[in-house]
Structure formats: structure tokens, C-alpha cells
Design an enzyme around this catalytic site. Structure first.
Site, PDB file in Angstrom:
ATOM      1  N   THR A   1      -0.111   2.019   6.240  1.00 11.16           N
ATOM      2  CA  THR A   1      -0.647   1.010   5.205  1.00 11.16           C
ATOM      3  C   THR A   1       0.288   0.038   4.463  1.00 11.16           C
ATOM      4  O   THR A   1       1.509   0.485   4.073  1.00 11.16           O
ATOM      5  CB  THR A   1      -1.416   1.630   4.135  1.00 11.16           C
ATOM      6  OG1 THR A   1      -1.915   0.481   3.331  1.00 11.16           O
ATOM      7  CG2 THR A   1      -0.680   2.709   3.506  1.00 11.16           C
TER       8      THR A   1
ATOM      9  N   TYR B   1      -2.277   7.138  -2.460  1.00 12.31           N
ATOM     10  CA  TYR B   1      -2.938   6.829  -1.413  1.00 12.31           C
ATOM     11  C   TYR B   1      -1.579   6.391  -0.372  1.00 12.31           C
ATOM     12  O   TYR B   1      -1.127   6.859   0.542  1.00 12.31           O
ATOM     13  CB  TYR B   1      -3.826   5.839  -1.128  1.00 12.31           C
ATOM     14  CG  TYR B   1      -4.195   5.149   0.154  1.00 12.31           C
ATOM     15  CD1 TYR B   1      -4.663   5.959   1.225  1.00 12.31           C
ATOM     16  CD2 TYR B   1      -3.847   3.835   0.278  1.00 12.31           C
ATOM     17  CE1 TYR B   1      -4.659   5.478   2.547  1.00 12.31           C
ATOM     18  CE2 TYR B   1      -4.265   3.247   1.608  1.00 12.31           C
ATOM     19  CZ  TYR B   1      -4.462   4.044   2.763  1.00 12.31           C
ATOM     20  OH  TYR B   1      -4.967   3.299   3.867  1.00 12.31           O
TER      21      TYR B   1
END
Ligand code: UDP
Length: 327
Positions: A117, A141
């Protein structure tokens, strides 16, 4: 046919990847615990229900299907939630991925495609990110995904686990055929939430922060169509098959849209107003995340074809009106 183990194949991006893999002549074997995924979304190959934290179950699945490669989508992926429950994110994402990587290496599977990501980069204002940009994640995350990138590098060095890492920017849109689409319960992502607000399925969209250092005060993201994104994954698989070794690719379009701009485009595409209110910043959000995809285009031959904001919203809107999963 060649089996590809697709973790998270019952989820939003994973289900689109399964469709693309099947179209490319592979058999996608979905491995999913159905915590955030949907059995109804598993439409393109066999299904194995299981959890990445269950190593024995993973070993059983590798032994049964002998996959030539793994595509690893399964993860908890909400920035805000990761700030409230970091332990859950580290355990699920990092320990789960470590189990998967160990099971792959032990079974002799040497090709691994990983969905990472842009959140691994963190806040780097006014920079168009590329694959060599430094990684300083500002939420659990992003930190968990960066840790998995490190694990892959170590397993490559020690066990020859060739891998392609895709660092995605924001994914939107849906399968134009309407077979699969984005369906989270609860929903936390901008495009489906604002379509819910347009449609009256929720009262209003809350804009998370209007005091960012951007032209209109709202966060800027780079949105890529889910179908273009999964096409890159098939190209990544072919890259590994041709023995080119491990590589990192950003997947974005190089164009940033603020939250207000996404709302404006949605109003135009749907021809309906977007009910909204202005709220506080969401902890963990970066101001601006935008990337070019020069490397993916030059080296993989990736050509996004549906990643205009209009097409992403139009495809998402069609799915939103007609598509859903029951179980
Ligand atoms: N966002 C928002 N309201 C919402 C959901 C998201 O303003 O109800 C904003 C969020 O702050 C971010 C952008 O929309 O700037 C995209 O958020 P999303 O959760 O879709 O993806 P993320 O960037 O977290 O991966």
C-alpha cells in the site's frame, strides 16, 4: 491449468483478481476466512475457507492444490481501525502473512504477488511518490504492510521466494459486467460511502477534515480502477513466470483528487446531489498520497484503461444500484 492461491479472493480486490486470472487461463483458488469477504463473491474457481493464522490449514491447502504462485490480498485494511486496534492489525496482517509465506516456501511455491500500500510511504507532502521514496508509515495498517515487505525480502534471500510487491494507491470502481464489486459491511471507503449518501442509504457523507494543507482543505488521493489494478497483478505473475526476479511497483495514475473533487465528480456522474457534512480529521490519514506508475508501465507494460474518475464512479454506481452479496 495452473493453480494460483488467492488469499482474500472473497473480498473486493481479490474477487476481481480471480475473474482476471480465470480470463487469463489460470485457476484461482480462493483462501478466505469470510470475516470481511463474501462467499457469493467466489465465482471464478474453487473455495477453501480458512484463516491465515491457522498454519496447519494453510499447509493442507498448499498440499491439495500445489499452487504455482500466491496472490496475497487478505488483510485488515482500514486506516482508522488500525489506529484503534494495532495489535489486531499486527497479528492478523503480519503473523498471518508470515504463516502464508512460510507455508509457500515449505511447499516449494516460489512465486508470490503481494498487495502492499501507499500507506507504507506515510506523509510526504507535495511529493509525487515513486518506488524509491522512503517509507515512513504513520498508521499501523501501513506499518504492518511494510513489515511484510521486509519478510518477503528475507525469504527471497534465504529461500529464493521471488515476489512482486504492488503498492496500491486508492482503489475504486467495479467489474463493468456487474459480476463482482465493492461491498464492505461496515463500509468505510469514500466512494461507496458517498454513493450511499447520494442514494439515501445513509444520511450524509462526513468529510474527514477540511483544514489540510491542500487547495480545498481536504485530503488528496490517487484513485485507480480495480480492473486496471488486477490486470497489473496478472502482468506481475507473468513477470515472475519469466524469471525476472523480485520487484516493487507502485500502482497509481499520477493524478490526485481531493475528497471534495471526488464528491463533485460523483454529483456529475449520478446527476444527484451529495448530502455531506464536515467533520474532524480521521487519525492516521495522510494529507496527500499520489504516485506515478512509470515503472509498471515501462517494465510490466501496464496500461490502465478505466482509471478516469468518471469511469470509476460510473462503474461503482452501476454496481451500487444493482449488485450486492447475501452471504
Ligand atoms: N474520507 C472521508 N469520509 C469518509 C471516508 C473517507 O472524508 O467517510 C476520506 C479519507 O479521509 C481519505 C479519503 O476519503 O482522505 C479516502 O479514504 P478511504 O477510507 O476511502 O481510503 P484510504 O485513503 O484510507 O485508503
Amino acid at each position: 491449468m495452473t493453480n494460483i492461491l488467492v488469499t482474500g479472493g472473497a473480498g473486493y480486490i481479490g474477487s476481481h483478481a480471480c475473474k482476471a486470472l480465470k480470463a487469463a487461463g489460470y485457476t484461482p483458488v480462493t483462501f478466505d476466512n469470510l470475516v470481511t469477504g463474501w462467499q457469493d463473491a467466489v465465482r471464478f474457481g474453487p473455495f477453501e475457507q480458512g484463516d491465515l493464522l491457522d498454519l496447519a490449514r494453510l499447509e493442507e491447502v498448499f498440499a491439495r492444490w500445489q499452487p504455482a504462485a500466491v496472490m496475497h490480498f487478505a488483510a485488515l485494511s482500514q486506516v482508522g481501525e488500525s489506529m484503534q486496534q494495532p495489535g489486531t492489525y499486527w497479528r492478523n496482517n503480519v503473523q498471518g502473512s508470515l504463516n502464508l509465506i512460510e507455508a509457500a516456501a515449505a511447499s516449494g511455491c516460489r512465486q508470490f504477488v503481494f498487495s502492499s500500500t501507499c500507506a507504507t510511504y506515510g506523509d510526504q507532502d507535495n511529493v509525487v511518490l515513486d518506488e524509491n521514496s522512503e517509507q515512513h508509515p504513520i498508521n499501523a495498517y501501513g506499518a504492518s504492510k511494510r513489515a511484510i515487505e521486509d519478510i518477503l525480502r528475507d525469504f527471497d534471500a534465504a529461500h529464493g521466494l521471488n515476489h512482486v510487491i504492488f503498492r496500491y494507491f486508492n482503489v475504486a470502481g467495479a467489474d463493468p459486467d456487474g459480476e463482482v464489486g465493492e461491498f464492505h459491511r461496515p463500509e468505510t471507503h469514500l466512494v461507496p460511502l458517498l454513493l450511499d449518501a447520494i442514494d439515501g442509504k445513509r444520511d450524509a457523507l462526513t468529510i474527514f477534515g477540511t483544514d489540510y494543507d491542500t487547495p480545498d482543505g481536504t485530503c488528496i488521493r490517487d484513485y485507480v480502477h480495480v480492473c486496471d489494478l488486477v490486470d497489473a497483478h496478472v502482468l506481475g505473475l507473468k513477470w515472475l513466470e519469466s524469471g525476472k526476479g523480485s520487484r516493487v511497483f507502485n500502482l497509481g495514475t499520477g493524478t490526485g483528487f481531493s475528497v471534495r473533487e471526488v464528491m463533485d465528480h460523483s454529483r456529475t456522474v449520478t446527476n444527484r446531489p451529495v448530502p455531506f457534512n464536515e467533520g474532524d480529521r480521521r487519525p492516521g490519514d495522510c494529507t496527500r498520497l499520489v504516485s506515478g506508475s512509470t515503472r509498471a508501465e515501462a517494465e510490466l507494460g501496464w496500461k490502465p484503461t478505466r482509471s478516469t474518475m468518471e469511469t470509476m464512479i460510473a462503474d461503482a454506481w452501476r454496481w451500487h444500484q444493482n449488485g450486492h452479496y447475501d452471504k
